[in-house]
Design a protein around this motif. Sequence first.
Motif, PDB file in Angstrom:
ATOM      1  N   SER A  20       9.950  -5.299 -10.720  1.00  8.04           N
ATOM      2  CA  SER A  20      11.248  -5.358 -10.045  1.00  8.04           C
ATOM      3  C   SER A  20      11.179  -6.291  -8.857  1.00  8.04           C
ATOM      4  CB  SER A  20      11.684  -3.956  -9.600  1.00  8.04           C
ATOM      5  OG  SER A  20      12.879  -4.046  -8.853  1.00  8.04           O
ATOM      6  N   GLY A  21      11.766  -7.455  -9.018  1.00  7.17           N
ATOM      7  CA  GLY A  21      11.834  -8.391  -7.899  1.00  7.17           C
ATOM      8  C   GLY A  21      12.635  -7.821  -6.757  1.00  7.17           C
ATOM      9  N   SER A  22      13.675  -7.045  -7.086  1.00 11.22           N
ATOM     10  CA  SER A  22      14.507  -6.465  -6.035  1.00 11.22           C
ATOM     11  C   SER A  22      13.735  -5.433  -5.237  1.00 11.22           C
ATOM     12  CB  SER A  22      15.764  -5.845  -6.649  1.00 11.22           C
ATOM     13  OG  SER A  22      15.417  -4.888  -7.633  1.00 11.22           O
ATOM     14  N   LEU A  23      12.981  -4.538  -5.931  1.00  8.67           N
ATOM     15  CA  LEU A  23      12.200  -3.527  -5.210  1.00  8.67           C
ATOM     16  C   LEU A  23      11.065  -4.170  -4.416  1.00  8.67           C
ATOM     17  CD1 LEU A  23      11.993  -0.583  -7.772  1.00  8.67           C
ATOM     18  CD2 LEU A  23      13.271  -0.664  -5.636  1.00  8.67           C
ATOM     19  N   ASN A  24      10.466  -5.198  -4.966  1.00 16.11           N
ATOM     20  CA  ASN A  24       9.402  -5.883  -4.231  1.00 16.11           C
ATOM     21  C   ASN A  24       9.962  -6.530  -2.961  1.00 16.11           C
ATOM     22  OD1 ASN A  24       6.585  -6.436  -4.190  1.00 16.11           O
ATOM     23  ND2 ASN A  24       7.037  -8.588  -4.626  1.00 16.11           N
ATOM     24  N   GLU A  61       9.239   7.672   6.668  1.00 20.74           N
ATOM     25  CA  GLU A  61       7.983   8.401   6.524  1.00 20.74           C
ATOM     26  C   GLU A  61       7.067   7.704   5.515  1.00 20.74           C
ATOM     27  OE1 GLU A  61       5.287  11.032   7.724  1.00 20.74           O
ATOM     28  OE2 GLU A  61       7.339  10.930   8.536  1.00 20.74           O
ATOM     29  N   LEU A  62       7.652   7.209   4.446  1.00 20.36           N
ATOM     30  CA  LEU A  62       6.866   6.467   3.446  1.00 20.36           C
ATOM     31  C   LEU A  62       6.261   5.218   4.083  1.00 20.36           C
ATOM     32  CD1 LEU A  62       9.226   6.635   0.310  1.00 20.36           C
ATOM     33  CD2 LEU A  62       7.040   7.814   0.593  1.00 20.36           C
ATOM     34  N   LEU A  63       7.088   4.502   4.865  1.00 21.16           N
ATOM     35  CA  LEU A  63       6.620   3.283   5.517  1.00 21.16           C
ATOM     36  C   LEU A  63       5.501   3.607   6.512  1.00 21.16           C
ATOM     37  CD1 LEU A  63       6.900   0.246   6.137  1.00 21.16           C
ATOM     38  CD2 LEU A  63       8.692   0.841   7.794  1.00 21.16           C
ATOM     39  N   LYS A  64       5.678   4.657   7.271  1.00 27.46           N
ATOM     40  CA  LYS A  64       4.678   5.039   8.281  1.00 27.46           C
ATOM     41  C   LYS A  64       3.342   5.362   7.620  1.00 27.46           C
ATOM     42  CE  LYS A  64       3.866   8.398  11.976  1.00 27.46           C
ATOM     43  NZ  LYS A  64       4.401   9.581  12.700  1.00 27.46           N
ATOM     44  N   GLU A  65       3.380   6.088   6.512  1.00 28.30           N
ATOM     45  CA  GLU A  65       2.137   6.458   5.819  1.00 28.30           C
ATOM     46  C   GLU A  65       1.416   5.216   5.306  1.00 28.30           C
ATOM     47  OE1 GLU A  65       0.610   9.150   2.013  1.00 28.30           O
ATOM     48  OE2 GLU A  65       2.714   9.228   2.640  1.00 28.30           O
ATOM     49  N   ALA A  66       2.169   4.272   4.745  1.00 27.66           N
ATOM     50  CA  ALA A  66       1.564   3.046   4.226  1.00 27.66           C
ATOM     51  C   ALA A  66       0.920   2.243   5.364  1.00 27.66           C
ATOM     52  CB  ALA A  66       2.615   2.207   3.519  1.00 27.66           C
ATOM     53  N   GLN A  67       1.630   2.112   6.480  1.00 28.43           N
ATOM     54  CA  GLN A  67       1.091   1.343   7.603  1.00 28.43           C
ATOM     55  C   GLN A  67      -0.147   2.006   8.198  1.00 28.43           C
ATOM     56  OE1 GLN A  67       4.597   1.123  10.093  1.00 28.43           O
ATOM     57  NE2 GLN A  67       5.175  -0.920   9.253  1.00 28.43           N
ATOM     58  N   ARG A  96       0.168  -1.340   1.271  1.00 24.19           N
ATOM     59  CA  ARG A  96       1.537  -1.839   1.099  1.00 24.19           C
ATOM     60  C   ARG A  96       2.212  -1.044  -0.014  1.00 24.19           C
ATOM     61  NH1 ARG A  96       1.985  -8.333   1.277  1.00 24.19           N
ATOM     62  NH2 ARG A  96       4.113  -7.754   1.849  1.00 24.19           N
ATOM     63  N   LEU A  97       3.519  -0.872   0.118  1.00 27.30           N
ATOM     64  CA  LEU A  97       4.291  -0.133  -0.880  1.00 27.30           C
ATOM     65  C   LEU A  97       4.696  -1.075  -2.022  1.00 27.30           C
ATOM     66  CD1 LEU A  97       6.602   1.916   1.503  1.00 27.30           C
ATOM     67  CD2 LEU A  97       4.746   2.829   0.093  1.00 27.30           C
ATOM     68  N   LYS A 149      -0.046   5.942 -22.751  1.00 29.65           N
ATOM     69  CA  LYS A 149       0.745   6.636 -21.748  1.00 29.65           C
ATOM     70  C   LYS A 149       1.362   5.626 -20.782  1.00 29.65           C
ATOM     71  CE  LYS A 149      -1.829  10.997 -21.895  1.00 29.65           C
ATOM     72  NZ  LYS A 149      -2.580  12.002 -21.100  1.00 29.65           N
ATOM     73  N   ALA A 150       2.624   5.913 -20.393  1.00 28.39           N
ATOM     74  CA  ALA A 150       3.343   4.970 -19.532  1.00 28.39           C
ATOM     75  C   ALA A 150       3.989   5.697 -18.368  1.00 28.39           C
ATOM     76  CB  ALA A 150       4.406   4.230 -20.333  1.00 28.39           C
ATOM     77  N   SER A 151       4.044   5.007 -17.237  1.00 29.82           N
ATOM     78  CA  SER A 151       4.680   5.596 -16.059  1.00 29.82           C
ATOM     79  C   SER A 151       5.174   4.493 -15.140  1.00 29.82           C
ATOM     80  CB  SER A 151       3.704   6.501 -15.303  1.00 29.82           C
ATOM     81  OG  SER A 151       2.636   5.721 -14.764  1.00 29.82           O
ATOM     82  N   VAL A 152       6.143   4.846 -14.303  1.00 35.02           N
ATOM     83  CA  VAL A 152       6.604   3.946 -13.250  1.00 35.02           C
ATOM     84  C   VAL A 152       6.707   4.768 -11.967  1.00 35.02           C
ATOM     85  CG1 VAL A 152       7.902   2.477 -14.833  1.00 35.02           C
ATOM     86  CG2 VAL A 152       9.071   4.352 -13.689  1.00 35.02           C
ATOM     87  N   GLY A 153       6.431   4.147 -10.824  1.00 32.95           N
ATOM     88  CA  GLY A 153       6.548   4.879  -9.568  1.00 32.95           C
ATOM     89  C   GLY A 153       6.040   4.069  -8.394  1.00 32.95           C
ATOM     90  N   LEU A 154       6.384   4.527  -7.210  1.00 34.20           N
ATOM     91  CA  LEU A 154       5.971   3.873  -5.972  1.00 34.20           C
ATOM     92  C   LEU A 154       4.499   4.200  -5.698  1.00 34.20           C
ATOM     93  CD1 LEU A 154       7.159   2.146  -3.649  1.00 34.20           C
ATOM     94  CD2 LEU A 154       7.500   4.299  -2.404  1.00 34.20           C
ATOM     95  N   GLN A 155       3.712   3.153  -5.390  1.00 33.75           N
ATOM     96  CA  GLN A 155       2.288   3.361  -5.120  1.00 33.75           C
ATOM     97  C   GLN A 155       1.904   2.700  -3.791  1.00 33.75           C
ATOM     98  OE1 GLN A 155      -0.331   2.273  -8.309  1.00 33.75           O
ATOM     99  NE2 GLN A 155       0.862   3.341  -9.888  1.00 33.75           N
ATOM    100  N   PHE A 156       0.826   3.268  -3.179  1.00 31.81           N
ATOM    101  CA  PHE A 156       0.247   2.665  -1.983  1.00 31.81           C
ATOM    102  C   PHE A 156      -0.861   1.724  -2.451  1.00 31.81           C
ATOM    103  CE2 PHE A 156       2.071   6.668  -0.602  1.00 31.81           C
ATOM    104  CZ  PHE A 156       2.718   6.301   0.573  1.00 31.81           C
TER     105      PHE A 156
END
Length: 815
Positions: free
Chosen positions: A637-641, A731-737, A742-743, A753-760
Amino acid sequence: MLVLKFGGTSVANAQNIKKVADIVQQKKDNQKIIVVVSACSGVTDQLVQLTHLVSEKNKEYKTKFSNLKEQHETVIQELDLIQDEKLQKTIHKHFKHLETLLEGCYLLGDVQPKIHDAIIGYGELLSSTIISSFFAQKFDSQNPFVDSRSLIVTDENFGNANVFYPETYQHIDDYFKKTEKSLFVLPGFIASSRNGSTTTLGRGGSDYTAAILANGVSADSLEIWTDVSGMYAANPKIVKQAQPIASISYQEAMELSHFGAKVLYPPTIQPALKKQIPIWIKNTFAPNEHGTLISNENTTPQQSVKGISNIDKIALLTLEGGGMVGVSGIAKKLFETLSLHNINVIFITQASSEHSICIGILENQAEKAKKYIDEVFHKEITHGQLNACQLEKDLSIIALVGDQMKNHQGLSGKMFSTLGRNNVNVRAIAQGASERNISAVINSKDVIKALNALHEVFFETVTKQLNLFVVGTGNVGSKFIEQISNQQEFLKQNLNISVRILGLSNSRKMHFDKEGIDLKNWKETLENGKKASLAEFTSKIKEINVRNSIFVDNTADADVSTWYNTCLKNSIAVVTCNKIACSSPLENYRELKDLVRQYKVPFLYETNVGAGLPIIDTLKNCIASGDRIHKIQAVLSGSLNFIFNNFNTSDTFIDIVKQAQIEGYTEPDPKIDLSGVDVMRKLLILIRESGYAYEMSDIANESFLPKECLDTTSVPDFLTSLETHKAHFNELLKEAQTKEFRLKYVAQFDNGKASVGLQFIAKDHPFYHLDGKDNIVLFYTDRYKEQPLLIKGAGAGADVTASGIFADVIRVGNF
């Protein structure tokens, strides 16, 4: 001696007749000239209409007759022949006689064939009488009129009389040997029987008259002057790119004229061929253009196909049954029956199993032909040995013609593969042993597309035309149209591709132009179009029915994607950035793939994953070459990136989302991006393209959005919910920093098996330095085990998505 024939448009009015006189002036020095003329343009049709009116006892014929008189009187006046008393007397006599014939037929309510020929022959009598008087005045000579009926003798097959050649040639020889004149004007089309009745030589028979005279006087050449610059490789009214044929053999010209090349009446060739008299087809309105030379000396050996022609309003009759196999005399009985009832057979083909015979005839003779065939084979049909004759209408014959076709392999394959690629169904095929002609029967509605497609393949070695029908004119669509407009000349000059947009639609309006929409003003044109309808839009594409049609979907609309199947079934290529079709239920995805294979039509969707990045194409090439995909890791996702790369403590999460919206990186509904649905669709497409049977429900979605955000039902509500839950995103941003991560929103496929999701993402990971709106895909395969195949680049934005769609369109051009 030189014979010149001028057609109806060439003598349509005084202005044109003066052009004819100028041509004759240039030709007549030091040689005898025979000029044969048709009726003024439209006059023969008017005379035929008069016969219909009087046979129906319709008094309107009197008005039509008066209009006909006025038309010729205008020509006389504009040629300054009003004072020619002899001409006025002759014209008056002709119209008086014609009026008497019409009155008699009106009283009887019937027009017999003999009278019909007498009536419709007056067109040529009137024009030749006027033109001969004008020539006498212009050239200061005696009147050059000669009545063709005194020279050409026929039987009494009225409407299409058969010429008695020895007798006719003797009359011609006797007349032209005795006369001292150097210029002669004769009416075409008409002749006479031995008892003096006026007969006609068939519509277009003025050419035939000229050829008979050319043979009779052993002319140096015969020139047919018309309103086009020769015989064309295809009908220029249908194929705009068609060009005149410089030279052609008698046999090729005969084939083309029999198959609908109306510039030359078919029987014209034979009299000239017998004495090897060259025939020139020239343009009265462009006399200096080369035209077409018909002879056996100036053909072009290297050109295998000389022309493509067609005959419309054809019907197919098929006689079949087990009782035909091995039984002699069936064909004789069939063709004898048709001959007895004067039904002309244009096309014949028979299966080698002898199980069926198929013939093509003119549609207006079809019903009676079927009736006679069923009658003569009644016994065989009753006993079940034969089926009743099958009749099919609304058909046309198209034909490739060329003397050199027999020396070139693969022409039939090229012809039929071109037709098949453009969804033109072939009902019957015939090729003579001479291999000078390959004919096919097709539906009449497909003629325009078939002729243009074949002309492009056999004659247009320079440019291939792509005809686009575009749905969606938003950010991506507008950029796509802009790129097409800017690159049209480049494509022509460098890739030999001409791109036109014939149809445009957005959610409100749609517009079509068969000649191509002017892209400089497309917004105004579309705004003034009619109300948009997807059903009507796709129906119109089928109705326009042009070669190399491409349906371009620039939307993210589920309804638009449901029309892909219809397009593919009609051999209309589909190019799309819309991910919905390829991520729809597996059954539909497989059906689309099956249609592509069945109809051999392009379905390209490179922009479904990674915008303009060559991800899908690279994956397809890996699979096609025998590689196998085991694992996929990607930021799709270019938009999410873009959002997570720009999310910081200075700006709220909602501010960055809105910025991504404004810059065109998100879907129209940003929840599709942020919920992970868009990434799931992209990952699903990659998994399916890798050869795995997968559904959307098989992908785990580890969403980072609060449930309240996911439960919203409108874009404004969704954006409001993002504002409400800004603490969650902070809170997500603070944890990553804190972790110096980087998120990144990551898609994964591993061991089924397949998955999508936000990762650190840690610093040592390939995804860590992925900046801006970039996408990255890692393919782990049999060949790329330790070091994956990596594709990286801009994965969002209207410009790059539009360029990806554009690239797919160009690939269709090379299909």
